[in-house]
Design a protein around this motif. Structure first.
Motif, PDB file in Angstrom:
ATOM      1  N   HIS A 137     -37.987 -46.952  -9.762  1.00 53.80           N
ATOM      2  CA  HIS A 137     -36.894 -47.545 -10.548  1.00 53.80           C
ATOM      3  C   HIS A 137     -35.535 -47.319  -9.901  1.00 53.80           C
TER       4      HIS A 137
ATOM      5  N   ASN B 173     -46.954 -53.277 -10.823  1.00 52.62           N
ATOM      6  CA  ASN B 173     -46.169 -52.621 -11.868  1.00 52.62           C
ATOM      7  C   ASN B 173     -45.816 -51.208 -11.401  1.00 52.62           C
ATOM      8  N   ALA B 174     -44.742 -50.668 -12.005  1.00 53.38           N
ATOM      9  CA  ALA B 174     -44.162 -49.425 -11.499  1.00 53.38           C
ATOM     10  C   ALA B 174     -45.158 -48.269 -11.577  1.00 53.38           C
ATOM     11  N   ASP B 175     -45.963 -48.212 -12.645  1.00 54.93           N
ATOM     12  CA  ASP B 175     -46.951 -47.136 -12.795  1.00 54.93           C
ATOM     13  C   ASP B 175     -47.933 -47.125 -11.640  1.00 54.93           C
ATOM     14  N   ARG B 176     -48.551 -48.283 -11.432  1.00 54.32           N
ATOM     15  CA  ARG B 176     -49.576 -48.374 -10.404  1.00 54.32           C
ATOM     16  C   ARG B 176     -48.990 -48.128  -9.020  1.00 54.32           C
TER      17      ARG B 176
ATOM     18  N   GLY C  99     -43.123 -40.541  -7.741  1.00 49.94           N
ATOM     19  CA  GLY C  99     -42.821 -40.626  -9.159  1.00 49.94           C
ATOM     20  C   GLY C  99     -42.352 -42.032  -9.514  1.00 49.94           C
ATOM     21  N   LYS C 100     -42.519 -42.403 -10.800  1.00 50.12           N
ATOM     22  CA  LYS C 100     -42.074 -43.721 -11.242  1.00 50.12           C
ATOM     23  C   LYS C 100     -40.565 -43.865 -11.062  1.00 50.12           C
ATOM     24  N   SER C 101     -39.860 -42.738 -11.244  1.00 48.41           N
ATOM     25  CA  SER C 101     -38.399 -42.804 -11.131  1.00 48.41           C
ATOM     26  C   SER C 101     -37.987 -43.167  -9.700  1.00 48.41           C
TER      27      SER C 101
ATOM     28  N   ALA D  56     -46.277 -46.392  -8.172  1.00 47.71           N
ATOM     29  CA  ALA D  56     -45.918 -44.984  -7.976  1.00 47.71           C
ATOM     30  C   ALA D  56     -47.174 -44.162  -7.706  1.00 47.71           C
ATOM     31  N   ARG D  57     -48.213 -44.394  -8.518  1.00 44.51           N
ATOM     32  CA  ARG D  57     -49.466 -43.634  -8.360  1.00 44.51           C
ATOM     33  C   ARG D  57     -50.044 -43.876  -6.966  1.00 44.51           C
TER      34      ARG D  57
END
Lengths: 194, 194
Positions: free
Chosen positions: A57, A41-44, A52-54, A46-47
């Protein structure tokens, strides 16, 4: 134009970081290899990539497109690059089936069933598996004589089944791979010149 | 005891609905066949089956255990029930590989990669695919002569690869299935009495 449509684009004058895309891809590969599609998932992502999440995306509005990139870059048909003719050449080709799965291969393996429901993933598997193995089947047959298309399609299907079988169930033993080359592939290819 | 530990158990005196478990299982099968593992969540399942969410959690605290039940009940090694000896018997066996996937098979197919990350799913696939096909390989070889274990394991692996290949890539044409029986399986089994 990107800066007009993408609110999270880097500030004007600051060039985008060229290492970010490969870093995100490598991180996605690791998350998939370790936890499957449910771990992506994008959160994990990016971290774990220190981004950044952006940044995720912007590059992959749909994470399944990122998964498709993981399939495309996994070098799945790698043991298929030789163009063997004798039974010993075939055994050398088959030896690759007993190699442990690499991290990119494990990442792709966890996406095998999911491609049923995602066109981009399905297309990535066709490009990474079907196309090169169809070419390999034709090359192998051509070394032995005129190529019968029905036989070529059968050879390609068996190669594909063995490759997908390795992805899904893991590598076979070296003795096993050797037996498959001599007892399955060689008879299936037919006699040289025959 | 269930009533002590499970706050959502039916009220004392009202027997649990015996149709609910098969109904939930059938609904899960349909959700998986249509949308893959990502489409399987307790909310959607309960709503589609006309049940409460607690009815799902009570039976399958982890939805992956429900997915494992879907694999176990998909009858995956169905075309393996015959015990063929002649090449025409093998062709009859292989004819099953050209049948379109049933809904339970499509549901199981969407779980193929995910089993890498879930022990219960992996175990369900072993029971539904590996065990029956290992038995079939031994039966087929025994019809032709003494059973060599290394050869039996090779035959089982090829049967498994073809079965998983059908799940993952769809059925082959009838001509293809016939060719696989005659050019792959028959030579792999060896000569009767040999």
């Amino acid at each position: 134009m990107d800066e007009l449509t993408d609110r999270s684009a880097p500030r004007r004058g600051r060039p985008p970081d060229p290492t970010l895309r490969p870093r995100l891809l490598a991180t996605a590969r690791r998350l998939l290899a370790e936890g499957g599609l449910q771990a992506l998932n994008a959160d994990r992502l990016a971290r774990a990539a220190g981004a950044g999440k952006s940044a995720v995306h912007r590059r992959w509005p749909d994470l399944l497109d990122l998964a498709a990139d993981v399939v495309r870059t996994a070098d799945l048909a790698k043991p298929a690059q030789g163009a063997a003719a004798t039974v010993d050449d075939l055994a050398a080709l088959a030896a690759g089936w007993s190699a442990p799965l690499s991290l990119p291969e494990r990442a792709a393996a966890s996406l095998v069933g999911a491609h049923r429901h995602h066109a981009a993933l399905a297309e990535a598997f066709v490009g990474a598996v079907d196309t090169p193995l169809t070419e390999l089947a034709t090359t192998l047959l051509a070394r032995r004589g005129p190529v019968d298309p029905a036989r070529a399609s059968r050879v390609a299907q068996v190669l594909r089944a063995l490759l997908v079988g390795r992805l899904v169930r893991g590598p076979v033993s070296p003795a096993h791979a050797d037996g498959l080359a001599r007892e399955v592939l060689d008879p299936l290819l037919g006699r040289p010149g025959g």
